[in-house]
Design a protein around this motif. Structure first.
Motif, PDB file in Angstrom:
ATOM      1  N   THR A  32       0.819  -1.210   0.000  1.00 25.77           N
ATOM      2  CA  THR A  32       0.000   0.000   0.000  1.00 25.77           C
ATOM      3  C   THR A  32       0.850   1.257   0.000  1.00 25.77           C
ATOM      4  OG1 THR A  32      -1.727   1.230   1.189  1.00 25.77           O
ATOM      5  CG2 THR A  32      -0.148   0.006   2.528  1.00 25.77           C
ATOM      6  N   LYS A  33       0.286   2.315  -0.574  1.00 19.67           N
ATOM      7  CA  LYS A  33       0.900   3.639  -0.507  1.00 19.67           C
ATOM      8  C   LYS A  33       0.220   4.495   0.560  1.00 19.67           C
ATOM      9  CE  LYS A  33       2.119   4.037  -5.432  1.00 19.67           C
ATOM     10  NZ  LYS A  33       1.945   4.903  -6.634  1.00 19.67           N
ATOM     11  N   ILE A  34      -0.853   3.976   1.117  1.00 26.00           N
ATOM     12  CA  ILE A  34      -1.687   4.733   2.055  1.00 26.00           C
ATOM     13  C   ILE A  34      -1.321   4.379   3.490  1.00 26.00           C
ATOM     14  CG2 ILE A  34      -4.062   5.094   2.854  1.00 26.00           C
ATOM     15  CD1 ILE A  34      -4.938   4.504  -0.061  1.00 26.00           C
ATOM     16  N   GLU A  35      -1.257   5.373   4.345  1.00 24.25           N
ATOM     17  CA  GLU A  35      -0.945   5.165   5.757  1.00 24.25           C
ATOM     18  C   GLU A  35      -2.254   5.124   6.546  1.00 24.25           C
ATOM     19  OE1 GLU A  35       1.603   4.236   8.774  1.00 24.25           O
ATOM     20  OE2 GLU A  35       2.152   4.584   6.674  1.00 24.25           O
ATOM     21  N   ALA A  36      -2.571   3.982   7.092  1.00 24.70           N
ATOM     22  CA  ALA A  36      -3.801   3.825   7.874  1.00 24.70           C
ATOM     23  C   ALA A  36      -3.568   4.254   9.327  1.00 24.70           C
ATOM     24  CB  ALA A  36      -4.274   2.379   7.822  1.00 24.70           C
ATOM     25  N   ASP A  37      -4.655   4.570  10.017  1.00 23.38           N
ATOM     26  CA  ASP A  37      -4.558   4.886  11.453  1.00 23.38           C
ATOM     27  C   ASP A  37      -4.335   3.612  12.266  1.00 23.38           C
ATOM     28  OD1 ASP A  37      -5.061   7.600  10.969  1.00 23.38           O
ATOM     29  OD2 ASP A  37      -7.230   7.277  11.017  1.00 23.38           O
ATOM     30  N   ILE A  38      -4.903   2.516  11.781  1.00 22.18           N
ATOM     31  CA  ILE A  38      -4.831   1.219  12.460  1.00 22.18           C
ATOM     32  C   ILE A  38      -4.501   0.179  11.403  1.00 22.18           C
ATOM     33  CG2 ILE A  38      -6.172  -0.545  13.716  1.00 22.18           C
ATOM     34  CD1 ILE A  38      -7.988   1.783  14.624  1.00 22.18           C
ATOM     35  N   TRP A  39      -3.688  -0.810  11.771  1.00 24.60           N
ATOM     36  CA  TRP A  39      -3.347  -1.873  10.839  1.00 24.60           C
ATOM     37  C   TRP A  39      -3.908  -3.209  11.306  1.00 24.60           C
ATOM     38  CZ3 TRP A  39      -1.786  -0.340   6.307  1.00 24.60           C
ATOM     39  CH2 TRP A  39      -1.048   0.835   6.175  1.00 24.60           C
ATOM     40  N   TYR A  40      -4.277  -4.052  10.350  1.00 21.02           N
ATOM     41  CA  TYR A  40      -4.804  -5.374  10.662  1.00 21.02           C
ATOM     42  C   TYR A  40      -4.042  -6.448   9.883  1.00 21.02           C
ATOM     43  CZ  TYR A  40      -8.843  -2.808  12.475  1.00 21.02           C
ATOM     44  OH  TYR A  40      -9.658  -1.955  13.168  1.00 21.02           O
ATOM     45  N   ARG A  41      -3.902  -7.601  10.492  1.00 18.41           N
ATOM     46  CA  ARG A  41      -3.392  -8.760   9.776  1.00 18.41           C
ATOM     47  C   ARG A  41      -4.452  -9.186   8.758  1.00 18.41           C
ATOM     48  NH1 ARG A  41      -3.672 -14.082  11.723  1.00 18.41           N
ATOM     49  NH2 ARG A  41      -4.020 -13.302  13.825  1.00 18.41           N
ATOM     50  N   PRO A  42      -4.087  -9.435   7.508  1.00 16.62           N
ATOM     51  CA  PRO A  42      -5.093  -9.822   6.507  1.00 16.62           C
ATOM     52  C   PRO A  42      -5.817 -11.102   6.925  1.00 16.62           C
ATOM     53  CG  PRO A  42      -3.012  -9.260   5.447  1.00 16.62           C
ATOM     54  CD  PRO A  42      -2.738  -9.336   6.924  1.00 16.62           C
ATOM     55  N   ALA A  43      -7.087 -10.993   7.234  1.00 15.61           N
ATOM     56  CA  ALA A  43      -7.843 -12.153   7.716  1.00 15.61           C
ATOM     57  C   ALA A  43      -9.332 -12.048   7.414  1.00 15.61           C
ATOM     58  CB  ALA A  43      -7.630 -12.325   9.219  1.00 15.61           C
ATOM     59  N   VAL A  44      -9.904 -10.845   7.557  1.00 13.66           N
ATOM     60  CA  VAL A  44     -11.358 -10.667   7.466  1.00 13.66           C
ATOM     61  C   VAL A  44     -11.732 -10.082   6.104  1.00 13.66           C
ATOM     62  CG1 VAL A  44     -13.360  -9.493   8.457  1.00 13.66           C
ATOM     63  CG2 VAL A  44     -11.562 -10.378   9.951  1.00 13.66           C
ATOM     64  N   ILE A  45     -12.786 -10.645   5.508  1.00 12.17           N
ATOM     65  CA  ILE A  45     -13.216 -10.221   4.169  1.00 12.17           C
ATOM     66  C   ILE A  45     -14.579  -9.530   4.242  1.00 12.17           C
ATOM     67  CG2 ILE A  45     -13.922 -11.045   1.890  1.00 12.17           C
ATOM     68  CD1 ILE A  45     -11.909 -13.274   2.144  1.00 12.17           C
ATOM     69  N   PHE A  46     -14.667  -8.333   3.657  1.00 11.63           N
ATOM     70  CA  PHE A  46     -15.930  -7.618   3.498  1.00 11.63           C
ATOM     71  C   PHE A  46     -16.413  -7.787   2.054  1.00 11.63           C
ATOM     72  CE2 PHE A  46     -15.105  -3.961   6.770  1.00 11.63           C
ATOM     73  CZ  PHE A  46     -15.164  -4.893   7.803  1.00 11.63           C
ATOM     74  N   GLU A  47     -17.719  -7.904   1.884  1.00 13.64           N
ATOM     75  CA  GLU A  47     -18.304  -7.865   0.548  1.00 13.64           C
ATOM     76  C   GLU A  47     -18.574  -6.404   0.200  1.00 13.64           C
ATOM     77  OE1 GLU A  47     -21.375 -10.820  -1.416  1.00 13.64           O
ATOM     78  OE2 GLU A  47     -22.455  -9.199  -0.381  1.00 13.64           O
ATOM     79  N   ILE A  48     -18.064  -5.973  -0.951  1.00 13.10           N
ATOM     80  CA  ILE A  48     -18.119  -4.562  -1.343  1.00 13.10           C
ATOM     81  C   ILE A  48     -18.775  -4.426  -2.715  1.00 13.10           C
ATOM     82  CG2 ILE A  48     -16.708  -2.511  -1.873  1.00 13.10           C
ATOM     83  CD1 ILE A  48     -16.572  -3.262   1.064  1.00 13.10           C
ATOM     84  N   VAL A  49     -19.602  -3.389  -2.871  1.00 15.57           N
ATOM     85  CA  VAL A  49     -20.095  -3.009  -4.197  1.00 15.57           C
ATOM     86  C   VAL A  49     -19.588  -1.607  -4.491  1.00 15.57           C
ATOM     87  CG1 VAL A  49     -22.155  -4.456  -4.205  1.00 15.57           C
ATOM     88  CG2 VAL A  49     -22.272  -2.160  -3.224  1.00 15.57           C
ATOM     89  N   GLY A  50     -19.605  -1.248  -5.766  1.00 15.51           N
ATOM     90  CA  GLY A  50     -19.138   0.084  -6.138  1.00 15.51           C
ATOM     91  C   GLY A  50     -19.713   0.509  -7.465  1.00 15.51           C
ATOM     92  N   ALA A  51     -19.440   1.759  -7.844  1.00 15.52           N
ATOM     93  CA  ALA A  51     -19.973   2.280  -9.101  1.00 15.52           C
ATOM     94  C   ALA A  51     -19.188   1.746 -10.294  1.00 15.52           C
ATOM     95  CB  ALA A  51     -19.928   3.810  -9.084  1.00 15.52           C
ATOM     96  N   GLU A  52     -17.860   1.732 -10.171  1.00  9.25           N
ATOM     97  CA  GLU A  52     -17.016   1.279 -11.273  1.00  9.25           C
ATOM     98  C   GLU A  52     -15.587   1.109 -10.785  1.00  9.25           C
ATOM     99  OE1 GLU A  52     -16.529   4.228 -14.316  1.00  9.25           O
ATOM    100  OE2 GLU A  52     -16.649   5.882 -12.878  1.00  9.25           O
ATOM    101  N   LEU A  53     -14.764   0.514 -11.617  1.00  9.65           N
ATOM    102  CA  LEU A  53     -13.330   0.419 -11.365  1.00  9.65           C
ATOM    103  C   LEU A  53     -12.640   1.529 -12.142  1.00  9.65           C
ATOM    104  CD1 LEU A  53     -12.807  -3.443 -11.645  1.00  9.65           C
ATOM    105  CD2 LEU A  53     -12.592  -2.076  -9.566  1.00  9.65           C
ATOM    106  N   THR A  54     -11.750   2.259 -11.459  1.00  8.65           N
ATOM    107  CA  THR A  54     -11.047   3.366 -12.092  1.00  8.65           C
ATOM    108  C   THR A  54      -9.544   3.228 -11.883  1.00  8.65           C
ATOM    109  OG1 THR A  54     -11.185   4.728 -10.084  1.00  8.65           O
ATOM    110  CG2 THR A  54     -12.987   4.931 -11.675  1.00  8.65           C
ATOM    111  N   VAL A  55      -8.788   3.982 -12.677  1.00 10.33           N
ATOM    112  CA  VAL A  55      -7.331   4.022 -12.516  1.00 10.33           C
ATOM    113  C   VAL A  55      -7.004   4.984 -11.379  1.00 10.33           C
ATOM    114  CG1 VAL A  55      -5.163   4.660 -13.636  1.00 10.33           C
ATOM    115  CG2 VAL A  55      -6.936   3.468 -14.932  1.00 10.33           C
ATOM    116  N   SER A  56      -6.056   4.582 -10.512  1.00 16.21           N
ATOM    117  CA  SER A  56      -5.744   5.389  -9.335  1.00 16.21           C
ATOM    118  C   SER A  56      -4.239   5.448  -9.085  1.00 16.21           C
ATOM    119  CB  SER A  56      -6.430   4.787  -8.101  1.00 16.21           C
ATOM    120  OG  SER A  56      -5.898   5.330  -6.909  1.00 16.21           O
ATOM    121  N   PRO A  57      -3.711   6.633  -8.771  1.00 16.99           N
ATOM    122  CA  PRO A  57      -2.290   6.725  -8.409  1.00 16.99           C
ATOM    123  C   PRO A  57      -2.022   6.308  -6.971  1.00 16.99           C
ATOM    124  CG  PRO A  57      -3.302   8.890  -8.310  1.00 16.99           C
ATOM    125  CD  PRO A  57      -4.366   7.947  -8.812  1.00 16.99           C
ATOM    126  N   MET A  58      -3.092   6.140  -6.173  1.00 22.49           N
ATOM    127  CA  MET A  58      -2.936   5.862  -4.742  1.00 22.49           C
ATOM    128  C   MET A  58      -3.021   4.386  -4.388  1.00 22.49           C
ATOM    129  SD  MET A  58      -2.190   8.630  -3.377  1.00 22.49           S
ATOM    130  CE  MET A  58      -2.281   8.063  -1.673  1.00 22.49           C
TER     131      MET A  58
END
Length: 593
Positions: free
Chosen positions: A511-537
């Motif tokens: 990641t390039k983003i600094e989170a306030d809290i970090w988690y060990r990769p373990a829990v999965i959320f189901e996510i919906v969105g409008a579209e996939l876009t190109v991102s510099p972040m």
């Protein structure tokens, strides 16, 4: 092999991000270990003591590990806690404390001379800790760990502490270990090793078999009741037309049920239920186990199906989230009454000594229908064979009307069997379209959290989400999600995630983003969105679409589903995101033509 020798390799794995180099390091390890040591080594590399389906856990939290480190090193518990806050890694805490140890502790006087640890002895000691139970077991576990740490070098203590905490921080998962084993035993050909793992779900057993019996020994690993298979996985399709193009104009279609996928193994007059993540879930669903024993006419079998929640008044299917009330340690009997479940079977993998995974879909389907005695709580999935988009659309509409989330298309190619552990277009899922450019939900891994503002001030109000990248064995970020959460979600989800909270970014998180809290990769959320876009972040599919840019979900929203039935490596992959993005582009171009 001495554990100190393995620790040298673990240091090299930790500091080298290249999967190719990691494979070389592991190959050297597997050339040096002998016999059963190979199996123990695999478990230790993965931070486990046994295959997942055995459910063996050490059962010591951070506070208890800190207590053991305090006693083993002679440092005060307060100073150990402060060092942990600073370093964010109990392994580094253990190493630092033992390197700076002053004088002798009580254990030095009562424990006698330190003995070098070998891999087999270490595994046995950790198993002993895990299996300690009953009254006073926590203190006994702490005592055993303290003695083990006291008998270790600082670098050995580093990895013992990490094993006990369940986070090795070396960036190694099953695929890299399989590559290394193939390098040593099969001239780089992973197919036999992958097959053995996919039908046994026990890479330690596979490694031990290779080390003791070679490739011929590997051929003896077969589908066996009691050893869960890795599930066959489906690809996605953006349209019914795409399904028929890929399936050659004709396909089997089944309802796609909104429940928990399970594998039932019956042998020696006992039944065991395994989840998609290869966990033993029999204790969560005693009613399902009992109903299956009565509902299948066979002496031994392995069947697959979906457990769905049903309304006790109407018998209609309820959403997946209702079923998750059954995932509890206590109050199981009450939950069975309040949230009754039906099992919908869709495949058979083994019956009375015959392996059905090599047989085509229609033969497996006929066998399944032949051994099941349908009842209110045990049924076979609704299915048909279609050779037109119109017929498939009608079947899809009926699935939605029945409360399902879509349909599964399965190949009728007679040369294709059940491909355990494989994702491909032999199975294709097609779900209800949402009112957005994204035509499907995404299953993304929580890797970080952010404190909210306003009404959410002082609370976790959003999460950093990532897709799994199997090529690099990393979790690459794709969005920050802060919408879709109910007040109850905002109160309960942080409690769920607390067990996975870590002081610093996990080494597998890209990641390039600094989170306030970090988690060990373990829990999965189901996510919906409008579209996939190109991102510099964001880093998912980085530089795959545009140089030095990744893919991101625009306007992401939490659906309310936490995918407890999936492991983090089963999350939406970077390759899937890339394919969805390209499909989205094609639709936009077609609309504008």
């Amino acid at each position: 092999m001495q554990f100190s020798e393995l620790c040298v390799a673990l240091d090299a794995l930790e500091t080298n991000p290249s999967r190719i180099e990691k494979t070389k390091i592991l190959s050297d390890v597997f050339r040096r270990v002998q016999g059963e040591e190979a199996g123990f080594t695999v478990y230790l590399l993965l931070g486990k003591l046994a295959p997942d389906y055995e459910g063996i856990e050490i059962g010591l939290g951070d506070k208890m590990i800190i207590k053991a480190l305090s006693t083993a090193s002679g440092a005060t518990r307060d100073s150990v806690e402060k060092l942990y806050e600073k370093l964010g890694d109990l392994g580094l805490v253990a190493k630092t404390l033992l390197e700076s140890k002053r004088g002798a502790t009580l254990l030095d006087y009562v424990g006698g001379q330190r003995n070098p640890l070998n891999i087999q002895d270490l595994h046995a000691e950790l198993l002993r800790i895990a299996r300690t139970s009953g009254e006073g077991s926590q203190e006994e576990k702490i005592g055993l760990l303290t003695r083990l740490l006291s008998n270790s070098t600082p670098n050995e203590a580093k990895y013992i502490a990490r094993m006990v905490s369940g986070d090795m921080r070396i960036g190694v998962a099953e695929p890299t270990i399989i590559d290394a084993l193939a390098s040593v035993y099969t001239q780089g050909d992973t197919s036999l090793i992958e097959r053995a793992f996919n039908v046994s779900s026990d890479l330690g057993y596979v490694a031990k078999t290779l080390a003791t019996g070679g490739v011929e020994g590997l051929r003896t690993i077969k589908v066996t009741p009691g050893r869960p298979l890795q599930p066959m996985l489906a690809e996605r399709a953006a349209s019914l037309e795409e399904i028929f193009e890929r399936m050659g104009g004709r396909a089997a279609l089944e309802y796609k049920y909104d429940g928990e996928r399970m594998q039932a193994h019956y042998y020696d007059s006992q039944i065991t239920l395994f989840s998609r993540r290869i966990e033993n879930i029999t204790h969560h669903y005693p009613d399902v186990a009992s109903n299956l024993q009565e509902g299948i006419n066979s002496k031994s079998y392995i069947v697959e199906g979906e457990i769905v929640a049903v309304d006790p008044e109407t018998g209609e299917m309820l959403p997946f989230q209702e079923l998750m009330h059954r995932r509890r340690k206590h109050g199981v009997k009450e939950a069975v009454k309040r949230y009754p479940a039906r099992v919908v079977l869709f495949d058979v993998l083994y019956v009375d000594g015959v392996d059905y995974t090599s047989k085509p879909y229609l033969e497996r389907r006929r066998k399944l229908e032949g051994i099941v005695k349908p009842s209110e709580f045990v049924v076979v999935s609704t299915a048909t064979v279609a050779d037109s988009v119109q017929r498939a659309q009608e079947f899809f509409d009926s699935a939605i009307d029945a409360g399902c989330e879509g349909i599964m298309a399965k190949t009728l190619d007679p040369s294709v069997g059940y491909q355990a552990g494989k994702r491909g277009y032999a199975w294709i899922k097609f779900k209800r379209e949402y009112k957005s450019e994204l035509t499907d939900t995404l299953d993304l891994v929580v890797v970080g959290g952010f404190y909210g503002k306003g009404r959410r001030a002082g609370k976790i109000g959003g999460y950093l989400m990532a897709a799994y990248n199997p090529s690099t064995d990393t979790y690459d970020t794709v969005c920050k999600v802060a919408t879709g959460f109910s007040d109850q979600d905002l109160a309960e989800i942080p409690k769920l995630l607390e067990a996975y909270r870590i002081p610093q970014r996990h080494p597998q998180v890209n990641t390039k983003i600094e989170a306030d809290i970090w988690y060990r990769p373990a829990v999965i959320f189901e996510i919906v969105g409008a579209e996939l876009t190109v991102s510099p972040m964001h880093t998912a599919a980085y530089s795959k679409v545009r140089e030095e840019k990744g893919l991101a979900v625009r306007f992401p929203r939490f659906t309310g589903n936490i995918r407890t039935d999936k492991s983090p490596t089963e999350a939406t992959s970077v390759d899937e995101l890339l394919e969805m993005y390209n499909s989205q582009l094609k639709r936009v171009e077609a609309d504008g033509a």
